[in-house]
Design a protein around this motif. Structure first.
Motif, PDB file in Angstrom:
ATOM      1  N   GLN A   3      56.588  26.651  41.296  1.00  0.00           N
ATOM      2  CA  GLN A   3      55.802  25.666  41.645  1.00  0.00           C
ATOM      3  C   GLN A   3      54.690  25.490  40.665  1.00  0.00           C
ATOM      4  O   GLN A   3      53.898  26.386  40.194  1.00  0.00           O
ATOM      5  N   SER A  25      53.609  29.306  39.882  1.00  0.00           N
ATOM      6  CA  SER A  25      54.000  30.326  40.494  1.00  0.00           C
ATOM      7  C   SER A  25      55.555  30.697  40.349  1.00  0.00           C
ATOM      8  O   SER A  25      56.101  29.848  40.151  1.00  0.00           O
ATOM      9  N   ARG A  27      58.207  34.240  39.228  1.00  0.00           N
ATOM     10  CA  ARG A  27      58.345  35.322  38.159  1.00  0.00           C
ATOM     11  C   ARG A  27      59.136  34.910  37.162  1.00  0.00           C
ATOM     12  O   ARG A  27      59.081  35.702  36.283  1.00  0.00           O
ATOM     13  N   ASN A  77      50.578  32.937  33.384  1.00  0.00           N
ATOM     14  CA  ASN A  77      51.488  31.969  34.152  1.00  0.00           C
ATOM     15  C   ASN A  77      50.876  30.432  33.902  1.00  0.00           C
ATOM     16  O   ASN A  77      51.004  29.577  34.891  1.00  0.00           O
TER      17      ASN A  77
END
Length: 124
Positions: A3, A25, A27, A77
């Motif tokens: 996302q 978001s 991993r 991220n």
């Protein structure tokens, strides 16, 4: 699943700067190609810039070369788009996108995940 949420847009005068952020978001984000695209009113979405998973490859549209810089911090991220020397023609909604695999890096159909966009308005 990835996302994406863009931020950092706003109103700026011509010649000014903005830094857009794309927070992700998921991993697996650090392994994705990430690109920025934009869409102005009445126009098709167009490629702006993209980066490989580790930042080793970067691509830019001719219209933004020398003015925009894409970068990423996989520990956070987050991917950034530093925009300098902004022009009124840079006015658009800017979208962040991520691709699990990409060959061209510059075409929207290669991207699997998209954010909702952030508005950038450059006044003359």
């Amino acid at each position: 699943q990835v996302q994406l949420v863009e931020s950092g847009g706003g109103l700026v005068q011509a010649g000014g700067s903005l830094r857009l952020s794309c927070a992700a978001s998921g991993r697996t984000f650090s392994s994705h190609v990430v690109g920025w695209f934009r869409q102005a009113p009445g126009k098709e979405r167009e490629f702006v810039a993209s980066t490989s998973w580790n930042g080793g490859r970067k691509y830019y549209a001719d219209s933004v070369k020398g003015r925009f810089t894409i970068s990423r911090d996989n520990s956070k991220n987050t991917v950034y788009l530093q925009m300098n020397s902004l022009k009124p023609e840079d006015t658009a909604v800017y979208y962040c996108a991520a691709a699990r695999n990409s060959y061209y890096y510059t075409v929207s159909y290669e991207y699997d995940y998209w954010g909702r966009g952030t508005q950038v308005t450059v006044s003359s």
